[in-house]
Design a protein around this motif. Structure first.
Motif, short mmCIF file in Angstrom:
data_model
loop_
_atom_site.label_atom_id
_atom_site.label_comp_id
_atom_site.label_asym_id
_atom_site.label_seq_id
_atom_site.Cartn_x
_atom_site.Cartn_y
_atom_site.Cartn_z
N TYR A 245 14.24 -15.72 -25.47
CA TYR A 245 14.42 -16.92 -26.33
C TYR A 245 13.40 -17.95 -26.02
CZ TYR A 245 19.00 -15.36 -28.05
OH TYR A 245 19.82 -14.72 -28.57
N GLU A 246 12.88 -18.03 -24.51
CA GLU A 246 11.93 -18.92 -24.28
C GLU A 246 10.57 -18.44 -25.38
OE1 GLU A 246 10.79 -18.83 -20.29
OE2 GLU A 246 12.48 -19.67 -19.67
N VAL A 247 10.48 -17.21 -25.77
CA VAL A 247 9.15 -16.82 -26.22
C VAL A 247 9.25 -17.68 -27.77
CG1 VAL A 247 7.85 -14.94 -27.29
CG2 VAL A 247 8.47 -14.96 -24.92
N VAL A 248 10.53 -17.30 -28.28
CA VAL A 248 10.83 -17.66 -29.59
C VAL A 248 10.72 -19.23 -29.76
CG1 VAL A 248 12.59 -18.09 -31.41
CG2 VAL A 248 12.55 -15.83 -30.19
N GLU A 249 11.22 -19.84 -28.66
CA GLU A 249 11.24 -21.43 -28.75
C GLU A 249 9.75 -21.98 -28.59
OE1 GLU A 249 13.33 -25.28 -26.54
OE2 GLU A 249 13.75 -23.25 -26.32
N GLU A 250 8.98 -21.27 -27.61
CA GLU A 250 7.73 -21.79 -27.32
C GLU A 250 6.44 -21.47 -28.04
OE1 GLU A 250 7.40 -21.01 -23.14
OE2 GLU A 250 9.03 -22.00 -22.59
N GLU A 251 6.50 -20.29 -28.82
CA GLU A 251 5.58 -19.46 -29.35
C GLU A 251 5.79 -19.37 -30.95
OE1 GLU A 251 3.92 -16.18 -27.07
OE2 GLU A 251 4.74 -17.16 -25.15
N TYR A 252 6.87 -19.40 -31.34
CA TYR A 252 6.67 -18.99 -32.72
C TYR A 252 7.66 -20.01 -33.49
CZ TYR A 252 5.92 -14.10 -31.25
OH TYR A 252 5.08 -13.08 -30.85
N GLY A 253 8.17 -21.16 -33.14
CA GLY A 253 8.49 -22.28 -33.96
C GLY A 253 9.55 -21.99 -35.03
N ASP A 254 9.33 -22.31 -36.33
CA ASP A 254 10.26 -22.17 -37.17
C ASP A 254 10.33 -20.86 -37.94
OD1 ASP A 254 11.07 -24.95 -37.11
OD2 ASP A 254 9.42 -25.67 -38.42
N GLU A 255 9.43 -19.69 -37.52
CA GLU A 255 9.67 -18.52 -38.03
C GLU A 255 10.81 -17.61 -37.68
OE1 GLU A 255 4.77 -17.26 -38.19
OE2 GLU A 255 5.80 -17.66 -36.12
N PHE A 256 11.44 -18.24 -36.67
CA PHE A 256 12.50 -17.37 -36.13
C PHE A 256 13.63 -18.39 -35.94
CE2 PHE A 256 9.56 -14.53 -34.93
CZ PHE A 256 10.24 -13.29 -34.98
N ILE A 257 14.88 -18.02 -36.38
CA ILE A 257 15.99 -18.79 -35.88
C ILE A 257 17.21 -17.95 -35.08
CG2 ILE A 257 15.90 -20.31 -37.96
CD1 ILE A 257 18.12 -18.76 -39.15
N THR A 258 17.90 -18.93 -34.22
CA THR A 258 18.75 -18.18 -33.45
C THR A 258 19.99 -17.59 -34.48
OG1 THR A 258 19.88 -19.93 -32.66
CG2 THR A 258 17.96 -19.05 -31.24
N GLU A 259 20.98 -16.83 -33.70
CA GLU A 259 21.98 -16.54 -34.55
C GLU A 259 22.86 -17.72 -34.48
OE1 GLU A 259 24.60 -12.27 -34.96
OE2 GLU A 259 23.98 -12.91 -32.77
N ASP A 260 22.97 -18.53 -33.56
CA ASP A 260 23.69 -19.68 -33.33
C ASP A 260 23.37 -20.78 -34.52
OD1 ASP A 260 25.54 -18.86 -31.48
OD2 ASP A 260 24.34 -19.93 -29.83
N GLU A 261 22.09 -20.81 -34.55
CA GLU A 261 21.73 -21.66 -35.78
C GLU A 261 21.83 -21.10 -36.99
OE1 GLU A 261 17.54 -23.41 -33.60
OE2 GLU A 261 17.55 -21.68 -34.52
N LEU A 262 21.86 -19.77 -37.24
CA LEU A 262 22.19 -19.28 -38.54
C LEU A 262 23.68 -19.59 -39.09
CD1 LEU A 262 21.45 -16.95 -40.64
CD2 LEU A 262 22.79 -15.39 -39.34
N TRP A 263 24.64 -19.58 -38.18
CA TRP A 263 25.82 -19.90 -38.49
C TRP A 263 26.12 -21.46 -38.57
CZ3 TRP A 263 28.80 -16.48 -40.85
CH2 TRP A 263 28.29 -15.06 -40.85
N ASP A 264 25.76 -22.05 -37.38
CA ASP A 264 26.11 -23.53 -37.31
C ASP A 264 25.21 -24.30 -38.59
OD1 ASP A 264 27.46 -22.95 -35.20
OD2 ASP A 264 25.95 -23.62 -33.57
N GLU A 265 24.11 -23.94 -38.96
CA GLU A 265 23.21 -24.92 -39.84
C GLU A 265 23.16 -24.13 -41.26
OE1 GLU A 265 19.62 -25.70 -38.03
OE2 GLU A 265 20.40 -26.07 -36.20
N HIS A 266 23.41 -22.73 -41.45
CA HIS A 266 23.30 -21.99 -42.58
C HIS A 266 24.34 -21.31 -43.22
CE1 HIS A 266 18.89 -23.53 -42.20
NE2 HIS A 266 19.01 -22.96 -40.96
#
Length: 420
Positions: A245-266
């Motif tokens: 999850y650190e790699v996602v947050e620090e290096e990939y920006g908006d190209e990836f979303i977490t599963e929590d974001e998928l359900w909470d926001e979309h």
């Protein structure tokens, strides 16, 4: 570089590294490719794969200059050792290679030659695609739902091989250190005991996870799942997940979303041009491969988890005789099938070479020859779907034609020529 007992072909050119930072390669139209046929059935499936890969290269206006290298039984005959420097140096110098299965004794003798090659050459990602070919018998109802690729860390976890044998002075020193200096109590039983260490580092975890994320981006995959046993192993396997999850947050920006974001926001609807990052407990993941197969696309995990999962996934698409694999390092790749050497069938021209052939397909794709790689897959699928199969599949289907290993390869070559 000169070699003792290896001949470098004079009709090919070297693959070279053109970008040290990215690992980008310059691949000529006639690359020199080391090939190690392997032990047991490797003497059958190795030449069969060569024949098919030659045909795919020729059909797309290229050629492969094969360079025989040796390991295991063939190396003992030539060098009186299992893994000569010649072989390691050749794969290191020529950067892309393919090998067949190697025999590893259980419980005694030399450690795995497969592991030795991966670690010596720092081939840190063991990559195993799992997809169903039309016509292959499967134990599940809908094998076509399986289209998954597993990125398995290749240098740590159990593959580090850090262990001490029961009854030795060394293991008693480790026991004393754990009990007296580290406060480990009521876990280590009295009497003989073997002890191993399970290293999981940030460096190795993150570079493996980056490979999985980069693959998902490059190949329009919809999810990457981090698989771990972090509910129990909180400072190794849970840390692997956290580093992911650190790699996602620090290096990939908006190209990836977490599963929590998928359900909470979309509301569970994946936004276009995004990839969902999931994580699953390893034992739960094994059953979800069966119950929710199509929910999983790219897997990133540690060594032992990846071994179990990729084999289980392989069973769903017809078995390890179909399952390809490849090991990636920085600007380097070594393709190899997942299955073992099956020495009792060696030299019988009987076994299924599909896994070795499809591992070669992964090698062609790594070279950037996607047209040749697609030809290989399509020709293998055409051959099997027409009922022309080796004995292992023939006994599971009705009305098929049983072929020898070499005959199967010849038929795949014929289909490459028809499809090209």
């Amino acid at each position: 570089m000169s070699y003792d007992k290896i001949e470098v072909p004079d009709d090919g050119e070297r693959i070279t590294l053109v970008d040290e930072e990215t690992g980008e390669l310059d691949v000529p139209e006639n690359p020199i490719i080391p090939i190690l046929h392997g032990d047991g059935i490797g003497t059958d499936v190795g030449p069969a794969a060569q024949k098919v890969l030659d045909a795919a290269a020729e059909a797309t206006g290229r050629s492969i200059a094969w360079m025989r290298v040796y390991g295991g039984e063939s190396a003992r005959e030539k060098y009186d050792e299992n893994l000569p420097d010649d072989t390691v140096d050749a794969i290191r110098e020529f950067r892309v290679a393919i090998k067949g299965p190697m025999t590893t004794p259980v419980g005694s003798g030399f450690r795995s030659l497969n592991v030795a090659l991966r670690q010596t050459l720092d081939l840190y990602a063991n990559v195993r695609p799992t997809y169903h070919l039309d016509g292959v018998p499967s134990p599940v109802k809908n094998p076509e739902e399986m289209d998954m690729i597993t990125f398995r860390e290749n240098t740590e976890d159990v593959y580090a091989g850090i262990e001490w044998e029961a009854g030795t002075d060394e293991v008693e020193q480790v026991r004393e250190f754990l009990e007296e200096d580290m406060g480990v109590e009521d876990v280590l039983h009295d009497g003989p005991i073997g002890i191993g260490v399970k290293p999981i580092s940030e460096f190795a975890s993150k570079r493996l996870i980056r490979e999985a994320f980069d693959y998902a981006l490059a190949n329009d995959r919809d999810s990457v799942t981090l698989v771990h046993k972090g509910n129990i192993m909180k400072f190794t396997e849970a840390q692997f997940r956290d580093w992911g999850y650190e790699v996602v947050e620090e290096e990939y920006g908006d190209e990836f979303i977490t599963e929590d974001e998928l359900w909470d926001e979309h509301d569970g609807e994946r936004p276009e041009d995004t990839i969902v990052v999931k994580d699953r407990i390893a034992d739960n993941m094994l059953q979800q491969l069966l119950t929710r197969t199509s929910d999983y696309s790219v897997i990133a995990t540690m060594n032992l988890n990846g071994d179990y999962m990729s084999d289980a996934a392989g069973a769903q698409i017809g078995g390890l005789g179909i399952a390809p694999g490849v090991n990636y390092g920085h600007g380097r790749a070594l393709a190899e099938p997942v299955h073992g050497s099956a020495p009792k069938y060696a030299g019988e021209d009987k076994v299924n070479p599909t896994a070795m052939i499809l591992s070669g397909r992964e090698m062609l794709d790594y070279l950037g020859w996607s047209d040749a790689a697609d030809l290989v897959r399509d020709a293998v699928e055409e051959t099997i779907s027409s009922g022309k199969v080796t004995y292992d599949l023939h006994r599971q289907i009705e009305g098929g034609e049983k072929l020898a290993t070499s005959e199967f390869a010849d038929t795949v070559v014929e289909n490459i020529e028809k499809l090209s």
